[in-house]
Design an enzyme around this catalytic site. Sequence first.
Site, PDB file in Angstrom:
ATOM      1  CB  SER A  84      67.336  31.065  52.146  1.00 17.44           C
ATOM      2  OG  SER A  84      66.770  29.784  52.110  1.00 17.44           O
ATOM      3  CG  HIS A 122      68.832  27.179  48.772  1.00 14.89           C
ATOM      4  ND1 HIS A 122      70.105  27.342  49.272  1.00 14.89           N
ATOM      5  CD2 HIS A 122      67.988  27.678  49.715  1.00 14.89           C
ATOM      6  CE1 HIS A 122      70.036  27.904  50.473  1.00 14.89           C
ATOM      7  NE2 HIS A 122      68.779  28.124  50.750  1.00 14.89           N
ATOM      8  CD  GLU A 161      73.216  26.851  47.701  1.00 17.94           C
ATOM      9  OE1 GLU A 161      74.443  26.634  47.615  1.00 17.94           O
ATOM     10  OE2 GLU A 161      72.423  26.089  48.300  1.00 17.94           O
TER      11      GLU A 161
END
Length: 359
Positions: free
Chosen positions: A137, A179, A206
């Site tokens: 992330s 994401h 993801e």
Amino acid sequence: MSEQQGGVNGGPGALFAIGGAEDKLKKRTVLQEFVEAAGGSKARIVIVPTASALGPDVVDVYSALFAALGAASVVGVRPENREDADDPTFIEPLTEASGIFMTGGNQLKLSGVVTGTAFGRAVTAAHARGAAVGGTSAGASILAEHMIAFGRSGATPRQRMSQLAGGLGLVQGAIVDQHFAQRNRYGRLLSLVAQSPGLLGIGIDEDTAAVVRGSHLEVVGRGAVTIFDGSRITSNAHYATRSEAILASGVVLHVLPATSTFDLKARALLSYGKQPPAEEIASIEAAEADLRALAKEIAAEGVSPAYYAERKRRASRKTAKAARSAAAGQSRPEATEPLSAGAELSTPDTEPQPDSGTA
């Protein structure tokens, strides 16, 4: 994983840009690949949780995971401000690390603390001498020279859709977003490519990693890596105002599933591997279809435990049958066919029927 010079065997290490929400419970494919790139049973991994709003728990989770995957040692180092990031106490563990892993969280905080400090330079130096450097992330975005600090979701590229901050510059000539499919970030990445066509836009799903070795990118994990190449783009980004939609014509799109390899310099697909075995695909699809149907019925409430027990038994038989059919070379059911046995099950008259409407 492709074999190239570098990493623990000499030269710069591998870079792992992970799209977030990596599997921590089952196959843990992405994290296992990172541990292997960091030296396997000899791996000395430093976890950097600076971006995370969580306390020591985030370090504990990743420490347990990396230890279970075979790493020799795992420590956490958490600079909270730029003063910490210039403190030798925080930098020392990086000098012996064979792997550095940055967690998710607040991207702007991570950039504000790490870039342009002795800590950031130590991460870069560790990579140059062969350490694997990765992040999930926020920890993925900072690997690029220009990182997305924050922005809006949406499929249409618009002016002022996102904000950039400085990154570590380990992935050159690109902007990394994460994401990607799950949070519909196509528009914001495409808007940045329209504004800076010299940069590749790399969007990572993801439980998926874009693993960069030299100029080659390989995809590992469950999802895909989407690449926008704006080399020949026609755009109105230079005069679009406020939040107007941006013209982006002539962008070359690459959607790369696992095992695909891509040349970042040539901006070209190099290779792609075979799909998983048919029986494995059939088994996964059957299980997912049953879980979706079961979730709807749970939302309806009022159904007895015996009903769910029977559903589970029938779903297991259905999954096994689908796997045997695939292994025998028979055609797999279409995605629209009900693979869940629950749709065929009649409940006793004394039990309420599941509501077929939305919860």
